[in-house]
Design a protein around this motif. Structure first.
Motif, PDB file in Angstrom:
ATOM      1  N   VAL A   1      16.141 -31.855 -17.239  1.00 29.41           N
ATOM      2  CA  VAL A   1      16.965 -31.657 -18.425  1.00 29.41           C
ATOM      3  C   VAL A   1      18.207 -32.528 -18.335  1.00 29.41           C
ATOM      4  N   ILE A   2      18.854 -32.508 -17.160  1.00 29.78           N
ATOM      5  CA  ILE A   2      20.062 -33.317 -16.998  1.00 29.78           C
ATOM      6  C   ILE A   2      19.720 -34.795 -17.123  1.00 29.78           C
ATOM      7  N   GLY A   3      18.566 -35.167 -16.587  1.00 30.45           N
ATOM      8  CA  GLY A   3      18.139 -36.562 -16.680  1.00 30.45           C
ATOM      9  C   GLY A   3      17.946 -36.991 -18.120  1.00 30.45           C
ATOM     10  N   VAL A   4      17.314 -36.159 -18.909  1.00 31.64           N
ATOM     11  CA  VAL A   4      17.078 -36.511 -20.311  1.00 31.64           C
ATOM     12  C   VAL A   4      18.395 -36.633 -21.054  1.00 31.64           C
ATOM     13  N   ALA A   5      19.340 -35.721 -20.732  1.00 40.82           N
ATOM     14  CA  ALA A   5      20.641 -35.777 -21.389  1.00 40.82           C
ATOM     15  C   ALA A   5      21.337 -37.087 -21.030  1.00 40.82           C
ATOM     16  N   ALA A   6      21.278 -37.456 -19.738  1.00 40.86           N
ATOM     17  CA  ALA A   6      21.903 -38.709 -19.313  1.00 40.86           C
ATOM     18  C   ALA A   6      21.234 -39.881 -20.017  1.00 40.86           C
ATOM     19  N   PHE A   7      19.907 -39.797 -20.173  1.00 43.40           N
ATOM     20  CA  PHE A   7      19.203 -40.855 -20.885  1.00 43.40           C
ATOM     21  C   PHE A   7      19.726 -40.979 -22.314  1.00 43.40           C
ATOM     22  N   ALA A   8      19.902 -39.823 -22.987  1.00 46.75           N
ATOM     23  CA  ALA A   8      20.366 -39.874 -24.381  1.00 46.75           C
ATOM     24  C   ALA A   8      21.731 -40.548 -24.458  1.00 46.75           C
ATOM     25  N   SER A   9      22.612 -40.230 -23.505  1.00 47.82           N
ATOM     26  CA  SER A   9      23.948 -40.820 -23.577  1.00 47.82           C
ATOM     27  C   SER A   9      23.876 -42.319 -23.319  1.00 47.82           C
ATOM     28  N   ILE A  10      23.035 -42.730 -22.371  1.00 53.16           N
ATOM     29  CA  ILE A  10      22.953 -44.165 -22.073  1.00 53.16           C
ATOM     30  C   ILE A  10      22.303 -44.905 -23.242  1.00 53.16           C
ATOM     31  N   PHE A  11      21.311 -44.294 -23.870  1.00 52.51           N
ATOM     32  CA  PHE A  11      20.665 -44.910 -25.032  1.00 52.51           C
ATOM     33  C   PHE A  11      21.707 -45.144 -26.123  1.00 52.51           C
ATOM     34  N   HIS A  12      22.527 -44.135 -26.386  1.00 52.37           N
ATOM     35  CA  HIS A  12      23.542 -44.297 -27.418  1.00 52.37           C
ATOM     36  C   HIS A  12      24.571 -45.332 -26.988  1.00 52.37           C
ATOM     37  N   LEU A  13      24.882 -45.358 -25.712  1.00 52.39           N
ATOM     38  CA  LEU A  13      25.826 -46.347 -25.190  1.00 52.39           C
ATOM     39  C   LEU A  13      25.323 -47.759 -25.485  1.00 52.39           C
ATOM     40  N   LEU A  14      24.009 -47.965 -25.243  1.00 56.25           N
ATOM     41  CA  LEU A  14      23.448 -49.311 -25.429  1.00 56.25           C
ATOM     42  C   LEU A  14      23.460 -49.700 -26.906  1.00 56.25           C
ATOM     43  N   THR A  15      22.956 -48.821 -27.775  1.00 53.32           N
ATOM     44  CA  THR A  15      22.906 -49.202 -29.195  1.00 53.32           C
ATOM     45  C   THR A  15      24.314 -49.311 -29.767  1.00 53.32           C
ATOM     46  N   HIS A  16      25.192 -48.389 -29.346  1.00 55.69           N
ATOM     47  CA  HIS A  16      26.570 -48.413 -29.831  1.00 55.69           C
ATOM     48  C   HIS A  16      27.228 -49.742 -29.488  1.00 55.69           C
ATOM     49  N   ALA A  17      26.923 -50.254 -28.287  1.00 54.65           N
ATOM     50  CA  ALA A  17      27.527 -51.521 -27.876  1.00 54.65           C
ATOM     51  C   ALA A  17      27.213 -52.608 -28.891  1.00 54.65           C
ATOM     52  N   PHE A  18      25.979 -52.631 -29.363  1.00 55.84           N
ATOM     53  CA  PHE A  18      25.606 -53.702 -30.298  1.00 55.84           C
ATOM     54  C   PHE A  18      26.342 -53.546 -31.621  1.00 55.84           C
ATOM     55  N   PHE A  19      26.265 -52.332 -32.223  1.00 61.41           N
ATOM     56  CA  PHE A  19      26.841 -52.272 -33.566  1.00 61.41           C
ATOM     57  C   PHE A  19      28.359 -52.201 -33.541  1.00 61.41           C
ATOM     58  N   LYS A  20      28.934 -51.701 -32.440  1.00 60.31           N
ATOM     59  CA  LYS A  20      30.395 -51.678 -32.392  1.00 60.31           C
ATOM     60  C   LYS A  20      30.949 -53.088 -32.188  1.00 60.31           C
ATOM     61  N   ALA A  21      30.253 -53.869 -31.352  1.00 59.35           N
ATOM     62  CA  ALA A  21      30.668 -55.268 -31.206  1.00 59.35           C
ATOM     63  C   ALA A  21      30.560 -55.971 -32.546  1.00 59.35           C
ATOM     64  N   LEU A  22      29.462 -55.692 -33.250  1.00 61.33           N
ATOM     65  CA  LEU A  22      29.267 -56.309 -34.567  1.00 61.33           C
ATOM     66  C   LEU A  22      30.401 -55.932 -35.517  1.00 61.33           C
ATOM     67  N   LEU A  23      30.736 -54.646 -35.577  1.00 61.24           N
ATOM     68  CA  LEU A  23      31.793 -54.205 -36.489  1.00 61.24           C
ATOM     69  C   LEU A  23      33.122 -54.848 -36.132  1.00 61.24           C
ATOM     70  N   PHE A  24      33.441 -54.892 -34.838  1.00 56.10           N
ATOM     71  CA  PHE A  24      34.717 -55.465 -34.444  1.00 56.10           C
ATOM     72  C   PHE A  24      34.776 -56.957 -34.747  1.00 56.10           C
ATOM     73  N   LEU A  25      33.672 -57.638 -34.471  1.00 54.32           N
ATOM     74  CA  LEU A  25      33.691 -59.070 -34.734  1.00 54.32           C
ATOM     75  C   LEU A  25      33.766 -59.318 -36.241  1.00 54.32           C
ATOM     76  N   SER A  26      33.119 -58.474 -37.036  1.00 53.85           N
ATOM     77  CA  SER A  26      33.239 -58.622 -38.488  1.00 53.85           C
ATOM     78  C   SER A  26      34.681 -58.415 -38.919  1.00 53.85           C
ATOM     79  N   ALA A  27      35.304 -57.383 -38.362  1.00 55.72           N
ATOM     80  CA  ALA A  27      36.705 -57.144 -38.692  1.00 55.72           C
ATOM     81  C   ALA A  27      37.546 -58.332 -38.261  1.00 55.72           C
ATOM     82  N   GLY A  28      37.191 -58.906 -37.089  1.00 59.65           N
ATOM     83  CA  GLY A  28      37.904 -60.082 -36.631  1.00 59.65           C
ATOM     84  C   GLY A  28      37.741 -61.236 -37.598  1.00 59.65           C
ATOM     85  N   SER A  29      36.534 -61.363 -38.114  1.00 60.35           N
ATOM     86  CA  SER A  29      36.273 -62.433 -39.074  1.00 60.35           C
ATOM     87  C   SER A  29      37.118 -62.226 -40.333  1.00 60.35           C
ATOM     88  N   VAL A  30      37.210 -60.963 -40.788  1.00 61.21           N
ATOM     89  CA  VAL A  30      38.058 -60.658 -41.945  1.00 61.21           C
ATOM     90  C   VAL A  30      39.504 -61.016 -41.632  1.00 61.21           C
TER      91      VAL A  30
END
Lengths: 661, 524
Positions: free
Chosen positions: A353-382
């Protein structure tokens, strides 16, 4: 996918931290003579690191199992602890460095356009490379001491980068704040390491050794608690979250780097390693209990951060601040799911159970990295186009002016809001599902998890609202351009739009590619100490609720935006309009409920600091000066006196040793 | 390569082969003094000196190999000796270019010869198994130093500094001889230690350590002997209260010469102390524990006062002089831990590592200051460094790294050195018995924090301040190169300290690597 010999793997693994570090040194040295080469050197270094980590990913994808440990030498030995230069390569570390180097590479490319013409840009690129190198050390280290070295390195780099424009007083203050607040956490982390080192029989301070050591449940509790404080500082969770919004004072690519790829992910990564790791191989109830009580704290802090940061993001008029609070909130999600403790559930072991929870957090960490970088760079472009103006009231309707930036920001916003089938949807669903499952067990903590789940759901709605509010304000409505923009008001150059497009594509496909297909799940199940069981993707209740919340949020944002646009013409105020115009309600609420009490607390602490702590510190600082001042007069320059003083000293010592006996 | 058999020849030939590096250096020094009167040239004599030291280092490295059994007699060829005999020529090779660049062609040969003499002197001290040889080694360091002080700077201030050093050094030599004569009187021996198998000929240390010996009848006489010997060496170590000359002399001489003073005499003093107290041999307690207490007191006073006084200094070389006093205190602290035992590696290994590390960092700092020093516009005050970061980035970074090292920041060799000394005090078996040694560890930490004040103050001036006035020209590039090498070594050995670990200390029948130190507890 393919086999590589152990020597090749070891060399590749070494490349990941070393290449960016070399690039940092080279671009710093080149900086004074040929600053134009610095971006090239930095991008080559980071790209090399990415290539190496991609090869490692592909080479280890087929066959997982035990972690590879590569030994390069011994740093030093303290009593019986040997601190080695070693890399511990397992699936989790490989996935992390791949993400870090990939996103960092595109941020470096983006920075070439963004930092163009800035004096000292060689310093910037050197520091960014150093940042990536330090993060790679943090992720790959086998020894906890070396990991701490990377941890501190990341902290120092963020200090230097947030304060990059150190002539701006706000930037200098923000850098100092970031450094000092995260230091609080660092001290706790150091305490955890010392506690582990002091345990009888501890031979090595490596992950595996610590996880397999026979530790007392009480020790496990305190170690994890200290680690949690360290992670809370680094990942900017309540109550140590205050540095992250201010860290916006740095150049925007730095914000993208800090918020997406490096720095804040370190805390989540650490806990995702330790919570499952500390469970041990067998079911030890007292130990699980100790872990669970720390996890409760993690989940609670995560929930507070997730909700309060989302509320704060709703009231901001500064585009970058919206994104900053959104990072806090999303990291809160990751902490919430890390709080899912291992109560035996059905046929699954607590470890699973703890392993699956850790997996969920790491999965979100990975996807979040992509779209948060995208949002920040877009804001930077603005920001780049608007002449470094970031107040959303000053500009608007930019969708025709900057089509690529508009499209990429939209993709990032959809992903953040969790629209299917973008990446944020799958990972957020995984988190909500875990919290939902936790609340259904009927165990003593199920009510707690139910609260966490509802916080997650509400936050999902708020997230969709605030990001689309920012999106509508920036890109829709009447075209408004501040005068500072000058002739800059056009789409950004190619070097900035290409990274946007790449990251946008990734934000769309990464979640879909690795989530429901089970690729990531299968790959990460090879990480040692994660006991993941196979699970198939299916539509479930939390998912539907989450999507509904997201839609509601967007709809509200759209209606408020429409209403606000019409009020500008008609001047009639309805409920939504007044809400939209008067963000102050929320600001005021926040001011009354959070800021004022905190300010009161702050003034008390400040008083204590001024009246009690500072005099103490100053006393500590004056004593050496005073001692020195007393003895200074003895140094009178006279040879006879020196000889006399030597003789007198001799006589005093003689008296001590002969007369006294 | 010479083998054990070749060199085991007893008598004159064998001995002169075994002590080859030192005898060679002395011979080369004589040649240089003589040749300098005929041929003048900085480059020539500088190269001769560096090559000679290089050969000495190489020969010492061969001798420290496993083929050569350690012996202890008039000459001690043990692990302490083989460690020091490697460090000294290497640091001498870094020292020579700094010194030679400061003098003109006429004086070059003399200063090279003196440096070679002094290097040989430190090496001889490390090999001394006899009080006579020990004194000879110490004087082989002192006498050239007097000459060098005059060669390096001969204006009024230089003369004053030379005179001060000369007088106080002679005074301290007298103190040492007085103490040594008492030791001779107590035991009827000048030999410190002897490993003859029949057990008949025993040295001073064995005699004193023997419970049946007479020393318990004369504890006060023994105390006088011990205190005078330590006081005599204290001037070289710059232990408080024998440190008074240091700031004045450092200030009054040239920067390169101050660099020389910061290491070579100090190394000779510390190593001589090691020998006299028998810490290198792991005897029982020849001085009945008195030596440990005395050195403990000296260490605490020295490091604390050194650091506290350094805060007040505005003159750069005075500040570094006090910093050197404090660093000497850390090394004394390491010696206070005592010799190695079966359970514990003792303080000797950490002390030698610290000595080597301090040599690298200190020479680096003084090399850079010598490089920045313009005779027209000397770098005297610490504010003269303001804004250096933008004017001379390589020099200021090298200096900053050396200062970070002396402060003990991680990833520098100074960190490893300080960590070892600290751990030696904390893990010491004596720490369990008396809390004194543990307190010493805490005081080291406190002092390191005080040190941060003035070391970081210099770094702050270099990088965050604007220059206050017109800037002088930089000196010869060779000094910059020496400083850069020291800075690189400071970082490199901080990451891979085991490269300093070529020598091992065999004590108590066990092998302890000096570094990576560092094996504090012998593996079972």
């Amino acid at each position: 996918m393919f086999e590589l010999s152990s020597e090749v793997l070891s060399g590749l693994a070494l490349c990941v931290p070393v290449l960016p570090l070399i690039a940092a040194v080279v671009s710093a040295v080149l900086g004074s003579t040929r600053p134009s080469l610095a971006p090239l050197v930095a991008s080559i270094g980071v790209l090399g690191a990415f290539a190496a980590s991609l090869l490692l990913l592909l080479a280890t994808a087929g066959h997982g199992g035990a972690a590879h440990i590569f030994h390069y030498g011994t740093w030093f030995t303290i009593s019986h602890h040997s601190i080695d230069w070693e890399i511990r390569l397992d699936a989790l570390a490989t996935a992390m460095v791949c993400m870090v180097t990939f996103i960092s590479f595109w941020i470096v490319i983006f920075s070439q356009g963004y930092m163009d013409g800035d004096l000292g840009s060689a310093r910037f690129f050197s520091l960014v490379s150093l940042f990536v190198g330090a993060m790679a050390i943090l992720v790959l280290a086998n020894s906890l001491v070396v990991m701490f070295l990377g941890w501190e390195g990341v902290g120092v780099c963020s200090y230097l980068l947030v304060g990059f424009w150190f002539r701006k007083p706000e930037a200098a203050a923000a850098a100092r704040k970031a450094f000092l607040v995260t230091r609080l956490g660092d001290v706790a982390l150091l305490g955890a390491l010392l506690l582990l080192a002091c345990q009888p029989g501890s031979r090595a301070l490596t992950f595996d050794a610590v996880f397999s050591a026979h530790l007392d449940a009480g020790i496990v509790y305190f170690v994890l608690l200290l680690l949690l404080i360290g992670a809370v500082g680094k990942s900017a969770q309540f109550p140590l979250h205050v540095w992250l919004p201010d860290a916006m004072e740095g150049p925007t690519p730095v914000s993208a780097l800090i918020h997406a790829a490096t720095m804040v992910t370190a805390g989540v990564y650490l806990l995702a390693r330790f919570f499952p790791g500390m469970t041990g191989e067998s079911v030890d109830l007292s130990r699980l209990d100790a872990i669970a009580s720390v996890q409760d704290l993690a989940g609670g802090l995560g929930a507070i951060t997730a909700l309060s940061a989302a509320i704060m993001a709703m009231g901001q008029s500064d585009l970058k601040r919206v994104l900053a609070y959104s990072t806090l909130s999303q990291l809160g999600y990751m902490f919430m799911v890390l709080g899912v403790s291992g109560e035996p559930r059905g046929e699954h072991l607590p470890q699973e159970v703890i392993g699956v929870a850790a997996f969920a957090s790491i999965f979100h960490l990975l996807t979040h990295a992509f779209f948060k970088a995208l949002l920040f760079l877009s804001a930077g472009s603005v920001m780049h186009a608007m002449g470094h103006i970031i107040d959303m009231n000053r500009f608007g309707g930019l969708r025709r002016l900057m089509p690529i930036t508009h499209a990429s920001f939209l993709v990032g916003a959809l992903a953040l809001a969790g629209f299917p089938p973008l990446s944020g949807f799958f990972s957020k669903d995984e988190i909500l599902l875990e919290l939902w499952n936790g609340s259904l067990t009927g165990g003593p903590r199920s009510a707690f998890f139910a609260i966490l789940f509802s916080v997650g759901l509400i936050t999902a709605g708020l997230t969709a609202y605030y990001i689309f509010r920012a999106y509508f304000k920036t890109f829709h409505g009447e075209e408004k351009i501040p005068h500072e923009a000058g002739h800059h008001a056009h789409e950004s150059p190619r070097s900035m739009t290409v990274p946007l497009m790449v990251l946008a594509v990734c934000s769309v496909v990464v979640g879909l590619a690795v989530g429901p297909t089970g690729i990531l799940h299968h790959y990460l199940s090879h990480s040692s100490h994660w006991h993941l069981h196979e699970s198939a993707f299916s539509v479930n209740i939390p998912m539907i609720l989450g999507v509904l919340a997201a839609f509601t949020g967007v709809a509200v944002a759209w209606m408020l935006h429409k209403a606000a646009a019409s009020t500008a013409k008609k001047r009639s105020m309805g409920l939504f309009e007044s809400l939209a115009d008067n963000r102050l309600y929320i600001d005021g609420l926040y001011l009354a409920t959070l800021v004022r009490p905190l300010a009161a607390l702050g003034s008390v602490v400040g008083w204590l600091d001024r009246e009690l702590i500072s005099p103490l510190i100053e006393l500590g600082a004056t004593v050496p000066r005073m001692v020195g001042g007393r003895f200074r007069s003895a140094q009178n320059g006279l040879l006879q006196f020196y000889a006399l003083a030597m003789a007198l000293g001799l006589i005093v010592i003689l008296a001590m040793f002969t007369v006294a006996r | 390569m010479p083998t054990q058999e070749m060199l085991d020849v007893t008598g004159f030939l064998g001995l002169s082969l075994r002590a080859g590096p030192e005898l060679g250096l002395l011979a080369l020094a004589c040649l240089t003094f003589l040749g300098g009167t005929f041929i003048r040239g900085r480059l020539l004599w500088g190269l001769v000196g560096v090559i000679g030291l290089g050969f000495a280092a190489g020969f010492s490295a061969i001798q420290s190999g496993p083929a050569f059994a350690p012996t202890r007699d008039f000459f001690c060829f043990d692990d302490v000796a083989s460690c020091v005999r490697l460090i000294v020529p290497i640091l001498g090779m870094l020292m020579l270019p700094i010194l030679v660049a400061e003098v003109d062609d006429v004086r070059a040969a003399d200063i090279v010869g003196c440096t070679l003499c002094a290097c040989a002197g430190v090496s001889l001290t490390s090999m001394a198994g006899d009080l006579v040889l020990l004194f000879l080694g110490l004087e082989a360091v002192s006498i050239p130093t007097y000459v060098m002080l005059y060669l390096a700077r001969h204006d009024r201030r230089g003369q004053e500094a030379t005179l001060k050093y000369f007088m106080l050094s002679i005074f301290s030599s007298a103190l040492f001889l007085f103490g040594a004569s008492y030791l001779y009187g107590l035991t009827g021996q000048t030999r410190l230690t002897s490993v003859s198998s029949n057990g008949l000929s025993r040295g001073i240390l064995e005699l004193l350590a023997d419970p049946s010996s007479q020393r318990f009848d004369m504890p006060r006489t023994l105390a006088i002997a011990l205190i005078f010997v330590i006081a005599g060496l204290g001037m070289k170590i710059t232990a408080v209260p024998f440190h008074f000359y240091a700031p004045d002399v450092y200030q009054g001489t040239s920067p390169g010469m101050a660099g020389f003073l910061s290491w070579f005499p100090k190394a000779a003093g510390l190593i001589a102390l090691l020998r006299v107290l028998g810490l290198a041999h792991g005897h029982g307690e020849p001085f009945g524990g008195m030596d440990g207490t005395l050195i403990w007191i000296l260490a605490v006073v020295t490091m604390t006062l050194g650091n506290c006084l350094a805060i007040w200094q505005g003159n750069l070389r005075r500040m570094l002089a006090y910093s050197g006093v404090a660093q000497g205190g850390y090394m004394l602290a390491s010696l206070a831990v005592g010799p190695a035992t079966h359970q514990h590696a003792g303080g000797v290994g950490p002390m030698l590592f610290y000595l080597a590390a301090y040599g690298i960092m200190s020479l680096g700092a003084f090399a850079i200051i010598a490089y920045l020093n313009d005779p027209e516009m000397p770098v005297e005050h610490i504010d003269d460094l303001a804004g250096l970061g933008s004017r001379a980035p390589i020099a200021s970074w090298s200096l900053a790294i050396c200062l970070f090292g002396m402060l003990g920041l991680p990833l520098t060799v100074g960190f490893i050195a300080k960590a070892q000394v600290l751990l030696a005090t904390l893990v010491s078996p004596m720490a369990a018995g008396s809390s004194l040694i543990g307190i010493l560890g805490l005081l080291i930490v406190f002092n390191a924090a005080v040190g941060a004040w003035y070391y970081l103050g210099l770094v702050h001036r270099m990088f965050l301040r604007r220059p206050l006035g017109p800037q002088g020209k930089c000196g010869p590039k060779v000094q910059l190169a020496a400083g850069l090498v020291c800075a690189i070594l400071t970082v490199l050995l901080g990451i891979v300290p085991s490269w300093l670990g070529w020598t091992q200390i065999r004590q108590g029948g066990r092998v302890h690597a000096i570094v990576p130190a560092v094996t504090m507890v012998a593996k079972p």
